[in-house]
Motif scaffolding. Structure first.
Motif, PDB file in Angstrom:
ATOM      1  N   PRO A 127       0.828  -1.219   0.000  1.00  0.00           N
ATOM      2  CA  PRO A 127       0.000   0.000   0.000  1.00  0.00           C
ATOM      3  C   PRO A 127       0.856   1.259   0.000  1.00  0.00           C
ATOM      4  O   PRO A 127       1.793   1.396   0.783  1.00  0.00           O
ATOM      5  CB  PRO A 127      -0.809  -0.133   1.292  1.00  0.00           C
ATOM      6  N   ALA A 128       0.530   2.167  -0.921  1.00  0.00           N
ATOM      7  CA  ALA A 128       1.274   3.419  -1.034  1.00  0.00           C
ATOM      8  C   ALA A 128       0.796   4.396   0.033  1.00  0.00           C
ATOM      9  O   ALA A 128      -0.382   4.397   0.400  1.00  0.00           O
ATOM     10  CB  ALA A 128       1.073   4.022  -2.423  1.00  0.00           C
ATOM     11  N   PRO A 129       1.687   5.235   0.552  1.00  0.00           N
ATOM     12  CA  PRO A 129       1.247   6.265   1.505  1.00  0.00           C
ATOM     13  C   PRO A 129       0.297   7.235   0.827  1.00  0.00           C
ATOM     14  O   PRO A 129       0.455   7.559  -0.346  1.00  0.00           O
ATOM     15  CB  PRO A 129       2.550   6.940   1.925  1.00  0.00           C
ATOM     16  N   LYS A 130      -0.699   7.670   1.586  1.00  0.00           N
ATOM     17  CA  LYS A 130      -1.705   8.570   1.030  1.00  0.00           C
ATOM     18  C   LYS A 130      -1.555   9.962   1.638  1.00  0.00           C
ATOM     19  O   LYS A 130      -1.318  10.091   2.845  1.00  0.00           O
ATOM     20  CB  LYS A 130      -3.111   8.037   1.312  1.00  0.00           C
ATOM     21  N   PRO A 131      -1.692  11.010   0.821  1.00  0.00           N
ATOM     22  CA  PRO A 131      -1.673  12.368   1.378  1.00  0.00           C
ATOM     23  C   PRO A 131      -2.974  12.648   2.119  1.00  0.00           C
ATOM     24  O   PRO A 131      -3.912  11.850   2.098  1.00  0.00           O
ATOM     25  CB  PRO A 131      -1.528  13.252   0.132  1.00  0.00           C
ATOM     26  N   ASP A 132      -3.010  13.782   2.770  1.00  0.00           N
ATOM     27  CA  ASP A 132      -4.235  14.181   3.463  1.00  0.00           C
ATOM     28  C   ASP A 132      -5.297  14.554   2.434  1.00  0.00           C
ATOM     29  O   ASP A 132      -5.047  15.344   1.517  1.00  0.00           O
ATOM     30  CB  ASP A 132      -3.969  15.379   4.383  1.00  0.00           C
ATOM     31  N   ALA A 133      -6.470  13.986   2.577  1.00  0.00           N
ATOM     32  CA  ALA A 133      -7.553  14.243   1.621  1.00  0.00           C
ATOM     33  C   ALA A 133      -8.306  15.510   1.986  1.00  0.00           C
ATOM     34  O   ALA A 133      -8.681  15.719   3.144  1.00  0.00           O
ATOM     35  CB  ALA A 133      -8.513  13.054   1.590  1.00  0.00           C
ATOM     36  N   ALA A 134      -8.537  16.358   0.985  1.00  0.00           N
ATOM     37  CA  ALA A 134      -9.392  17.542   1.167  1.00  0.00           C
ATOM     38  C   ALA A 134     -10.852  17.188   0.953  1.00  0.00           C
ATOM     39  O   ALA A 134     -11.739  17.892   1.413  1.00  0.00           O
ATOM     40  CB  ALA A 134      -8.962  18.648   0.205  1.00  0.00           C
TER      41      ALA A 134
ATOM     42  N   ARG B  47     -17.525  -4.159  -4.420  1.00  0.00           N
ATOM     43  CA  ARG B  47     -16.834  -3.878  -3.165  1.00  0.00           C
ATOM     44  C   ARG B  47     -16.738  -2.369  -3.002  1.00  0.00           C
ATOM     45  O   ARG B  47     -16.384  -1.662  -3.948  1.00  0.00           O
ATOM     46  CB  ARG B  47     -15.441  -4.510  -3.152  1.00  0.00           C
ATOM     47  N   PRO B  48     -17.053  -1.839  -1.827  1.00  0.00           N
ATOM     48  CA  PRO B  48     -17.075  -0.386  -1.657  1.00  0.00           C
ATOM     49  C   PRO B  48     -15.700   0.229  -1.845  1.00  0.00           C
ATOM     50  O   PRO B  48     -14.687  -0.314  -1.382  1.00  0.00           O
ATOM     51  CB  PRO B  48     -17.580  -0.205  -0.220  1.00  0.00           C
ATOM     52  N   ALA B  49     -15.655   1.343  -2.532  1.00  0.00           N
ATOM     53  CA  ALA B  49     -14.418   2.072  -2.775  1.00  0.00           C
ATOM     54  C   ALA B  49     -14.658   3.548  -2.448  1.00  0.00           C
ATOM     55  O   ALA B  49     -15.779   3.962  -2.145  1.00  0.00           O
ATOM     56  CB  ALA B  49     -13.963   1.892  -4.219  1.00  0.00           C
ATOM     57  N   THR B  50     -13.597   4.325  -2.529  1.00  0.00           N
ATOM     58  CA  THR B  50     -13.689   5.752  -2.205  1.00  0.00           C
ATOM     59  C   THR B  50     -12.866   6.548  -3.205  1.00  0.00           C
ATOM     60  O   THR B  50     -11.741   6.153  -3.548  1.00  0.00           O
ATOM     61  CB  THR B  50     -13.157   6.023  -0.782  1.00  0.00           C
ATOM     62  N   LEU B  51     -13.423   7.655  -3.674  1.00  0.00           N
ATOM     63  CA  LEU B  51     -12.709   8.629  -4.488  1.00  0.00           C
ATOM     64  C   LEU B  51     -12.213   9.734  -3.567  1.00  0.00           C
ATOM     65  O   LEU B  51     -12.963  10.186  -2.681  1.00  0.00           O
ATOM     66  CB  LEU B  51     -13.623   9.221  -5.560  1.00  0.00           C
ATOM     67  N   ALA B  52     -10.980  10.175  -3.742  1.00  0.00           N
ATOM     68  CA  ALA B  52     -10.429  11.188  -2.840  1.00  0.00           C
ATOM     69  C   ALA B  52      -9.453  12.078  -3.583  1.00  0.00           C
ATOM     70  O   ALA B  52      -8.952  11.732  -4.658  1.00  0.00           O
ATOM     71  CB  ALA B  52      -9.737  10.512  -1.646  1.00  0.00           C
ATOM     72  N   GLY B  53      -9.171  13.245  -2.986  1.00  0.00           N
ATOM     73  CA  GLY B  53      -8.229  14.163  -3.601  1.00  0.00           C
ATOM     74  C   GLY B  53      -7.726  15.190  -2.612  1.00  0.00           C
ATOM     75  O   GLY B  53      -8.355  15.453  -1.578  1.00  0.00           O
TER      76      GLY B  53
ATOM     77  N   ALA C 134      -6.185  19.187  -1.780  1.00  0.00           N
ATOM     78  CA  ALA C 134      -6.350  20.574  -2.209  1.00  0.00           C
ATOM     79  C   ALA C 134      -5.252  20.895  -3.220  1.00  0.00           C
ATOM     80  O   ALA C 134      -4.185  20.259  -3.219  1.00  0.00           O
ATOM     81  CB  ALA C 134      -6.265  21.503  -1.010  1.00  0.00           C
ATOM     82  N   PRO C 135      -5.485  21.883  -4.114  1.00  0.00           N
ATOM     83  CA  PRO C 135      -4.453  22.204  -5.122  1.00  0.00           C
ATOM     84  C   PRO C 135      -3.280  22.945  -4.524  1.00  0.00           C
ATOM     85  O   PRO C 135      -3.410  23.657  -3.522  1.00  0.00           O
ATOM     86  CB  PRO C 135      -5.222  23.099  -6.102  1.00  0.00           C
ATOM     87  N   ASP C 136      -2.093  22.760  -5.151  1.00  0.00           N
ATOM     88  CA  ASP C 136      -0.963  23.602  -4.782  1.00  0.00           C
ATOM     89  C   ASP C 136      -1.006  24.889  -5.608  1.00  0.00           C
ATOM     90  O   ASP C 136      -1.997  25.161  -6.302  1.00  0.00           O
ATOM     91  CB  ASP C 136       0.354  22.850  -4.953  1.00  0.00           C
ATOM     92  N   GLU C 137       0.064  25.662  -5.587  1.00  0.00           N
ATOM     93  CA  GLU C 137       0.055  26.966  -6.258  1.00  0.00           C
ATOM     94  C   GLU C 137      -0.065  26.842  -7.770  1.00  0.00           C
ATOM     95  O   GLU C 137      -0.530  27.768  -8.441  1.00  0.00           O
ATOM     96  CB  GLU C 137       1.335  27.741  -5.908  1.00  0.00           C
ATOM     97  N   GLN C 138       0.364  25.727  -8.343  1.00  0.00           N
ATOM     98  CA  GLN C 138       0.269  25.522  -9.792  1.00  0.00           C
ATOM     99  C   GLN C 138      -1.019  24.806 -10.199  1.00  0.00           C
ATOM    100  O   GLN C 138      -1.217  24.517 -11.379  1.00  0.00           O
ATOM    101  CB  GLN C 138       1.472  24.698 -10.279  1.00  0.00           C
ATOM    102  N   GLY C 139      -1.882  24.516  -9.253  1.00  0.00           N
ATOM    103  CA  GLY C 139      -3.124  23.815  -9.561  1.00  0.00           C
ATOM    104  C   GLY C 139      -2.970  22.306  -9.595  1.00  0.00           C
ATOM    105  O   GLY C 139      -3.889  21.595 -10.001  1.00  0.00           O
ATOM    106  N   SER C 140      -1.809  21.797  -9.168  1.00  0.00           N
ATOM    107  CA  SER C 140      -1.594  20.353  -9.169  1.00  0.00           C
ATOM    108  C   SER C 140      -2.285  19.724  -7.963  1.00  0.00           C
ATOM    109  O   SER C 140      -2.218  20.252  -6.845  1.00  0.00           O
ATOM    110  CB  SER C 140      -0.095  20.050  -9.131  1.00  0.00           C
ATOM    111  N   ARG C 141      -2.941  18.589  -8.204  1.00  0.00           N
ATOM    112  CA  ARG C 141      -3.648  17.873  -7.151  1.00  0.00           C
ATOM    113  C   ARG C 141      -3.339  16.385  -7.285  1.00  0.00           C
ATOM    114  O   ARG C 141      -3.200  15.868  -8.388  1.00  0.00           O
ATOM    115  CB  ARG C 141      -5.168  18.058  -7.279  1.00  0.00           C
ATOM    116  N   THR C 142      -3.289  15.703  -6.161  1.00  0.00           N
ATOM    117  CA  THR C 142      -3.211  14.250  -6.153  1.00  0.00           C
ATOM    118  C   THR C 142      -4.607  13.700  -5.937  1.00  0.00           C
ATOM    119  O   THR C 142      -5.284  14.077  -4.980  1.00  0.00           O
ATOM    120  CB  THR C 142      -2.259  13.741  -5.056  1.00  0.00           C
TER     121      THR C 142
END
Length: 281
Positions: free
Chosen positions: A159-166, A246-252, A254-262
């Motif tokens: 499992p990959a580490p996940k950033p904080d979800a907005a 099987r239940p899943a979740t979509l997540a993302g 907040a954008p950085d200064e260039q609009g990039s989001r994970t």
């Protein structure tokens, strides 16, 4: 697999358009009201995913429901395939009735040894053009793998580490959703609708959620978090199969200064199944 290198550089072109019926069906699958379907009306650029189907005659399909290898894609001597990643760039609006041409070129063939045995990656660059020039590009990595040995279809990554979800949105892929997406794309791959084939032939625990469907749902959810913004790019990586029902979740994030989001999809265990680095501004 050195003999396959002669396929590098092979290209073909397919014509299509974002028709009003296709856009209406896509909106319905996404549980949205029908968009403006008048000629020239803009629709989300990632709806390109349902165009340029590979509609081969029934007699030219392989046992997995895909077109047989050896016509455009090389005859890789490994039976199972999946889309491991894609890099999308959106350069101009996608519009209803817009005539489009997609040129596809094989740019690399790369054999490897992985955790599941022999692998071969075929990289294909798609360039979509319209009357005013390039609309989008998509670079795909198609992964071919050995036959299932009965111990599971693949050994997933740790499992990959996940950033904080907005934001987080539930995602519950069921067989009807998988069918509707495959029908929109004219995708005959049996792992998405034939549960016996998915289990017995390819070693999955059930129907496999299309990577394109997960990508579409995730980008749609992300754009709802940024009303009025524009999607410029999306780098997609498939990390582990997502199983139907099987239940899943979509997540993302907040954008950085260039609009990039994970952006990412979590499976029922909370592990990342698919990740996108997107620029939305």
């Amino acid at each position: 697999m050195e003999e396959l290198q002669g396929w590098v550089g092979r290209a073909r072109e397919v014509a299509d358009e974002m028709s009003a019926p296709a856009a209406r069906r896509m909106a319905a699958m996404l549980d949205q009201a029908a968009p403006d379907l008048s000629p020239g009306a803009a629709v989300p650029p990632f709806w390109l995913a349902i165009l340029f189907d590979d509609a081969q005659p029934q007699s030219r399909l392989g046992a997995d429901g895909h077109p047989e290898k050896g016509e455009f894609l090389p005859p890789v001597p490994l039976p199972r395939r999946m889309l491991a990643g894609r890099r999308l760039r959106y350069l101009s609006p996608l519009r209803i009735g817009q005539p489009l041409t997609r040129k596809s070129e094989i740019t690399a063939i790369t054999p490897k040894e992985g955790r599941s045995g022999k692998l071969c990656f075929v990289t294909v660059l798609h360039t979509v053009t319209g009357p005013d020039g390039v609309v989008a590009t998509e670079e795909q990595d198609i992964a071919y793998r050995e036959a299932s040995t009965g111990g599971g279809a693949t050994k997933p990554e740790a499992p990959a580490p996940k950033p904080d979800a907005a934001w987080r949105v539930p995602f519950n892929p069921d067989p009807v959703l998988l069918f509707r997406y495959s029908a929109l794309c004219y995708n005959g791959h049996r792992i998405h609708y034939d549960v016996d084939y998915a289990r017995d032939a390819e070693g999955y625990p059930g129907l496999v959620v299309n990577g394109g469907l997960s990508t579409t749902m995730l980008l749609d959810a992300a754009m709802k978090q940024a009303p009025g913004a524009t999607l410029h790019s999306a780098d997609v990586r498939t990390m582990r199969p997502l199983t139907c029902n099987r239940p899943a979740t979509l997540a993302g994030t907040a954008p950085d200064e260039q609009g990039s989001r994970t952006l990412w999809v979590e499976d029922e265990t909370g592990a990342m199944a698919l990740r996108i680095q997107a620029r939305i501004s």
